[in-house]
Structure formats: C-alpha cells, structure tokens
Design an enzyme around this catalytic site. Structure first.
Site, PDB file in Angstrom:
ATOM      1  N   SER A  99       0.822  -1.203   0.000  1.00 14.69           N
ATOM      2  CA  SER A  99       0.000   0.000   0.000  1.00 14.69           C
ATOM      3  C   SER A  99       0.863   1.262   0.000  1.00 14.69           C
ATOM      4  CB  SER A  99      -0.956  -0.024   1.188  1.00 14.69           C
ATOM      5  OG  SER A  99      -1.868   1.037   1.131  1.00 14.69           O
ATOM      6  N   ASP A 243      -3.746   6.225  -3.152  1.00 12.80           N
ATOM      7  CA  ASP A 243      -2.605   5.674  -2.427  1.00 12.80           C
ATOM      8  C   ASP A 243      -1.871   4.678  -3.323  1.00 12.80           C
ATOM      9  OD1 ASP A 243      -4.419   3.569  -2.333  1.00 12.80           O
ATOM     10  OD2 ASP A 243      -4.044   3.093  -0.232  1.00 12.80           O
ATOM     11  N   ASP A 245      -1.552   1.403  -3.727  1.00 14.80           N
ATOM     12  CA  ASP A 245      -2.226   0.304  -4.424  1.00 14.80           C
ATOM     13  C   ASP A 245      -3.600   0.722  -4.935  1.00 14.80           C
ATOM     14  OD1 ASP A 245      -3.144   0.443  -1.778  1.00 14.80           O
ATOM     15  OD2 ASP A 245      -3.589  -1.685  -1.663  1.00 14.80           O
ATOM     16  N   ASP A 247      -6.433   1.597  -3.736  1.00 16.00           N
ATOM     17  CA  ASP A 247      -7.720   1.172  -3.195  1.00 16.00           C
ATOM     18  C   ASP A 247      -8.362   2.276  -2.351  1.00 16.00           C
ATOM     19  OD1 ASP A 247      -5.962   0.984  -1.054  1.00 16.00           O
ATOM     20  OD2 ASP A 247      -6.720  -0.935  -0.329  1.00 16.00           O
TER      21      ASP A 247
END
Length: 454
Positions: A99, A243, A245, A247
């Site tokens: 992340s 962010d 990743d 999500d």
C-alpha cells in the site's frame, strides 16, 4: 530453525521489509499454505509496481501450483482490481502490495472467493502456522497433479464493471487533476476514465515503487500539497489522489481544499440510498456525525462499527448493507462484493459534481457539517492507564456518555471524541469532533493534556 512470522503477519495481511523480514522463499510457502487453508483448486494473483512484487508474486504462484491449484496471474493491478478478479471469477486471490508503506516493504492481501477477506480469524493465523512449520521442516511434497500458471489481463473488464455501477450519462465536462503518487492509479485511471467527458491532468503516473515524488499516502497533508497547487494552477474542477495500491482515494475541491473522507462517505451514501431505498450503510466510529445524519435523512439505516476493514466487511455481510465508509478513505460497496474500491468512490464524486452546475465545495458543504481534529497520535508507555485516566475525568460530567466498542468514545451534546490504542505500536489515537472549531480545540487540548501527562 522455525521462522518467526509474528512481525510480518498482521491482523489483516502480511507486510514487512524485503529481504530482511521475508523473501521469495517464504512467499512460495505462503502460496502453498494459502491453497491448503482455502482448499482452492484455482486462485488469482496480482501485484503492484514495487521492484520486489513480480518476484514475490511469482514465487507465491509456484507454491500454489505445486499444491495443485491452477493460478491466473493478472500482473500489474490495483488492489481493487484484484478484488474484482476474485469476485468476477469467484476465485480466492492474493494481491502483492504494501500500500503506502516505504519502498523497502512489501506484503500480501489475501481473500477467499468473492473477495471475502482473509484475516487472523478467517485463515491468516492458519496460513502463518503452516508457513512457519514448513520453513522449519521443509516445503510440503508437491501434489500428484500440479496446477497450471497462466496470465490474463483484467483491466478492461474491471473498468467496464465499475462504469456499469454509476450513472455517468448526465455528466458535464470536467477538468480533473489526478495524483497517482507513482502508484497503481497511474495504471488504472487512464482506462477507467477514457470514455468520460474529462480533461485529465495526470501527476506522477509513472509506475515507480521507490516513490520518488512523495509517499503514496494521501491522508498525510504533506503528500497532497503538489495536488492542491496543481488544482489551483490548472483551474480544475477537482483533484483526486490515490494511495500506492489505489484502493483509497482522497478528494480536493476546486479551491485546492481537502475534503473530509466522512463528507465523501455521506455523499456516496446518499447516492447509493437513491438506488437502494431503505438500505443499511456501515460507518466506523470515528466518521463524522454527518454520516449517520445523512443516512437517516435519505431513508437509510446507519450501523456503527469498530475501525478496520475486517469489521466493516463482516458487518456488511451480516446486515446486507449497500455501502460502507471509513474516515481512512476506504469505501466499500455491496455491488463490488462488499470490497473497498477508491475508484468507484471517485466515479461517484465525478457523477455527483458533473450532474449539477455548482462547484464541488458547495456540493459537499451539505455533507461537511462539523469541525474535526483529524487523527492525533500520542506515544505513551501505558495505553490502558492513560485511557482510564481520561475516562475517569469525563465520566462524572453531566450530559456525558461513554462506550467502549473500540477504545473509549466519550460523547456530549456538542462534541465527541474517541481514544483508542494502536494494535502494533505504543500509541493512543485521538479523534475529536464538535459543532464549532473552538469547542473542538478545547476538548482536543484537554484530552491530549491527560494523555500526555507524565
């Protein structure tokens, strides 16, 4: 010697420094353990843009195939794209990402078929135990019939599914600045936004897991400064930051001012309730008062939960909720297998803004009704003792109520605060909200004085 995975197997995922804390050999064991625990005969695996992600995900795939599972590699993807693949193909999945963590980290987010989360109580502890056992005794014997490893591109199907969930037909042309933070938004945004009447101003779309421009965590104000400046410079209608990743998404209005994720939660909740009248909406206990208010006003039923995506997803499944939101900018949709997707939330914001003539700041004002402190962390040696001291101070005050659903929540007519311990660090996290700035500041400072008392 048995590997100690306690430092990298967290409550909801695997995360640690590569290669110091874990490597491809361990990733292969995780793949084998994942197949054994889930009983899967086929899985899907994706990865982000970190330099170590292709090697780790490939090793995981080898371990899974050796245990007899057919593996579909979808390659570079956002975490919600992996959830799409898991839900669309009804397969367990594994996403390799850390992340917003720094470049030397990597991790695995795992789910069962239909994007159902795998956490400590739903298989992750068992996966850890097997990986530790096999690291000491050697990898398990291969299955009599090893699985296959194939590749598949899911980006177009992912984009089409998201676009089918939001009515964008009445959207006027908009100018939007998107800061991908050198993360996976740079991969997904061009395809998802391609058919929309948008002038897209891309920032940091180059996939680079070393994050050369800023940390890919838009909740830290330092990481959206570039976006805010660019929105003002371009005269854009809004800005969106993802962010690492992709999500989570964070939204900036036409003035370059950040919009509270609670306001976005309320806005999306109102739109989802228009589609699903009377539906249940989940919100965690540090979202604004405005969220349950808006849900009630739109004929829905708000349900309050602990902080953390596993609690949100469990409650969504239990209640059949249509939507869920967290103040961390995670947004969950029943129409997306109860999984979180920042991209779908962004599409809702674009649709809401584009279907009327006013600026975004005016649109969200109806959903941003109170003044909040944001999350404030304090390092303390005795979390329980400091929390007890705060509770003792406030409990006897007239008109004050408390609950301990998650940490300590103290509420009055015109303010509330939540004080909860970190699960991994010696920290207490404080969130305060009030009807005006002065009251918020007064409560905030009083609580922090008690927390930080030496």
């Amino acid at each position: 010697m048995t590997a100690d995975l306690s430092q990298i197997v967290k409550a909801y995922d695997v995360r640690g420094v590569v290669p110091d804390q874990w490597d491809e050999a361990l990733a292969e064991l995780f793949g084998a353990a994942f197949v054994q625990v889930t009983g899967a005969d086929a899985i899907v695996v994706g990865h982000d843009m970190r330099p170590t992600s292709p090697g780790l995900s490939g090793a995981f795939a080898r371990g899974a195939a050796a245990r007899g599972a057919d593996v579909t590699l979808i390659g570079l993807c956002s975490t919600d794209q992996l959830y799409f693949a898991s839900g669309h193909y009804d397969l367990p999945g594994a996403m390799f990402t850390a992340s917003h963590n720094p470049a030397q980290y990597n991790g695995i987010k795992m789910c069962r078929a239909g994007a159902a989360p795998v956490g400590q109580d739903t298989g992750l502890a068992d996966i850890r135990a097997l990986a530790e056992q096999w690291s000491a005794e050697g990898a398990p014997a291969p299955a009599a019939s090893p699985g296959t490893v194939t590749e598949r591109d899911t980006l177009t199907d992912y984009a089409a599914h998201l676009l089918s969930l939001v009515d964008l037909s009445a959207m006027r042309p908009l100018k939007v600045v998107v800061d991908a933070g050198n993360g996976m938004g740079g991969h997904t945004v061009p395809t998802v936004f391609a058919s929309l009447p948008l002038t897209l101003v891309p920032m940091y779309f180059e996939l680079d897991g070393t994050f050369p421009n800023h940390e890919a965590n838009p909740l830290d104000p330092a990481n959206i400064v570039d976006l805010q400046e660019r929105v003002r410079l371009e005269g854009a209608d809004l800005g969106i930051a993802f962010d690492g990743d992709a999500d989570r998404c964070f939204v900036v209005d036409e003035r370059g001012e950040g919009i509270s994720p609670s306001a976005i939660t309320a806005l999306v909740a109102a739109r989802e309730l228009a589609k699903h009248p009377g539906g249940t909406v989940i919100h965690n206990l540090i979202t604004s008062w405005s969220v349950p208010e808006v849900v009630h006003e739109n004929g829905g039923k708000p349900v309050r939960t602990r902080v953390g995506h596993s609690f949100i997803k469990q409650e969504m499944a239990h209640t059949g909720a249509i939507f869920g939101g967290e103040h961390s900018a995670h947004y969950y949709f029943r129409d997306f297998w109860n999984a979180d997707t920042g991209m779908l939330a962004a599409l809702h914001v674009l649709a809401a803004l584009g279907s009327q003539d006013g600026p975004l700041s005016a649109l969200v004002a109806q959903y941003d009704r109170y003044r909040g402190s944001g999350e404030i962390n304090s390092t303390v040696a005795d979390q329980a003792g400091r929390t007890a001291a705060v509770k003792a101070e406030f409990t006897q005050r007239p008109g004050v109520t408390t609950d301990e659903l998650d940490g300590l929540t103290v509420s009055a007519d015109d303010w509330w605060f939540n004080l909860r311990p970190s699960n991994t660090e010696p920290l207490l996290r404080l969130n305060v909200e009030a009807r005006d700035e002065a009251t918020m500041a007064k409560v905030r400072d009083e609580v922090l004085g008690l927390v930080r008392e030496s």
